[in-house]
Scaffold this motif. Structure first.
Motif, short mmCIF file in Angstrom:
data_model
loop_
_atom_site.label_atom_id
_atom_site.label_comp_id
_atom_site.label_asym_id
_atom_site.label_seq_id
_atom_site.Cartn_x
_atom_site.Cartn_y
_atom_site.Cartn_z
N ARG A 75 0.81 -1.04 0.05
CA ARG A 75 -0.05 0.00 -0.12
C ARG A 75 0.87 1.14 -0.06
O ARG A 75 0.67 2.10 -0.79
CB ARG A 75 -1.05 -0.05 1.16
N ILE A 76 1.88 1.26 0.77
CA ILE A 76 2.76 2.51 1.00
C ILE A 76 3.62 2.67 -0.25
O ILE A 76 3.74 4.01 -0.75
CB ILE A 76 3.76 2.02 2.15
N ASP A 77 3.84 1.74 -1.27
CA ASP A 77 4.38 1.89 -2.30
C ASP A 77 3.61 2.33 -3.66
O ASP A 77 4.21 2.65 -4.63
CB ASP A 77 4.94 0.64 -2.81
N VAL A 78 2.19 2.58 -3.22
CA VAL A 78 1.44 3.03 -4.36
C VAL A 78 1.50 4.51 -4.36
O VAL A 78 0.87 5.12 -3.39
CB VAL A 78 -0.11 2.55 -4.23
N ALA A 79 1.77 5.22 -5.43
CA ALA A 79 1.71 6.64 -5.57
C ALA A 79 0.36 6.98 -5.95
O ALA A 79 -0.26 6.34 -6.71
CB ALA A 79 2.80 6.89 -6.81
N TYR A 80 -0.03 8.23 -5.66
CA TYR A 80 -1.31 8.89 -6.20
C TYR A 80 -1.30 9.00 -7.64
O TYR A 80 -0.14 9.75 -8.04
CB TYR A 80 -2.02 10.02 -5.24
N ASP A 81 -2.24 8.69 -8.33
CA ASP A 81 -2.15 8.60 -9.64
C ASP A 81 -3.45 9.13 -9.96
O ASP A 81 -4.73 8.66 -10.21
CB ASP A 81 -1.81 7.27 -10.49
N SER A 82 -3.62 10.54 -10.63
CA SER A 82 -5.02 11.16 -10.76
C SER A 82 -5.63 10.42 -11.99
O SER A 82 -6.65 10.86 -12.30
CB SER A 82 -4.89 12.52 -11.11
N SER A 83 -4.74 9.59 -12.85
CA SER A 83 -5.65 9.01 -14.10
C SER A 83 -6.09 7.79 -13.74
O SER A 83 -6.89 7.13 -14.67
CB SER A 83 -4.44 8.97 -15.03
#
Length: 276
Positions: A75-83
């Motif tokens: 979970r921590i490794d997931v960057a926020y991606d607005s797409s």
């Protein structure tokens, strides 16, 4: 943005709470731009930096702890991606939880400043905490709605004239907890669980094995504890780093000194600050 390239938002409190109506829009806060070290890349100044020669505590993970740690590190490794549609929906859900009576006009909107984001596009503020920082805020809003609203609207205590921005403070808290608990995975080691090197991080795994939402719950506790420290110190926005360091010390003390006496995060003294 100042001449040194830094940026921040401070919130000037004009009245208690945020008032909204169907025909007019009024807010109790002004968002003011300037510079400070506790936003964006300056997040790292809140916490002690890891030293490569630090020895890891000697302990073995149970299978349950290792599995839960792997999932949390993923979970921590997931960057926020607005797409990504899932990320978009989570952001909309956060708005609806914060302001259920006001329709959001768009994922890029001046409305977001009312929640304490730096600008009209919240995605630019997630670089310090990633998608999990949005998940943390949403967990807080859903599970402790009264405390969430109290902090969002600055409804408790004798507040300063210049207040911390709620949402960006939340990202800071996620980042601080990841560092404090030493939860970042090592991307250079394929399919390998990296154990925390701090004793407080090792102790946290015991709670995580019992409750997979332990990180989210600790986030809620920390946010409320931070606000209490803020009020106790009669802090203003330039004191935010000092408040965060004090919050971290108190949290570490509770997690380390009370470990033998408690089996759940709900037993921490600071948990009692939360209300649903």
């Amino acid at each position: 943005m100042d001449d040194r390239g830094g940026s921040f938002v401070a919130v000037r409190r004009i009245s208690q709470g945020l008032e909204r109506g169907n025909t007019c829009h009024s807010t109790s806060a002004e968002v003011v731009a300037g510079s400070a070290a506790w936003l964006g890349r300056g997040l790292s100044c809140v916490c002690a930096q890891r030293r490569e020669n630090d020895a890891r505590p000697s302990f073995d993970l149970t299978p349950a702890q290792e599995e839960c740690l792997q999932r949390l590190q993923s979970r921590i490794d997931v960057a926020y991606d607005s797409s990504v549609p899932e990320h978009q929906e989570a952001l909309r859900a956060l708005w609806n939880a914060a302001f259920p009576e006001e329709e959001l006009r768009g994922l890029i909107s001046e409305q977001w400043k009312d929640m304490g984001w730096q600008g009209k596009d919240p995605s630019t503020d997630f670089r310090g905490g990633g998608f999990i920082s949005l998940e943390n805020l949403l967990f807080f809003a859903k599970n402790f709605p009264k405390s969430f609203q109290d902090l969002l609207r600055k409804q408790e205590g004798d507040r300063s004239v210049w207040e911390y921005p709620f949402a960006v403070a939340g990202v800071n808290i996620t980042f601080m907890l990841i560092q404090m608990l030493d939860l970042e995975s090592d991307n250079s080691v394929f399919n390998c669980t990296v154990k925390p090197r701090t004793l407080v991080g090792a102790n946290f795994l015991k709670f995580l094995a019992e409750n997979e939402s332990a990180f989210d719950l600790l986030y809620c506790i920390t946010f409320k504890l931070m606000d209490q420290q803020w009020l106790n110190m009669r802090a203003s926005y330039m004191d935010f780093n000092t408040v965060m360091k004090s919050t971290r010390r108190q949290l570490e003390k509770e997690l380390l000194e009370l470990l033998e006496d408690i089996t759940r995060l709900e037993d921490l003294p600071s948990y009692g600050l939360l209300t649903r």
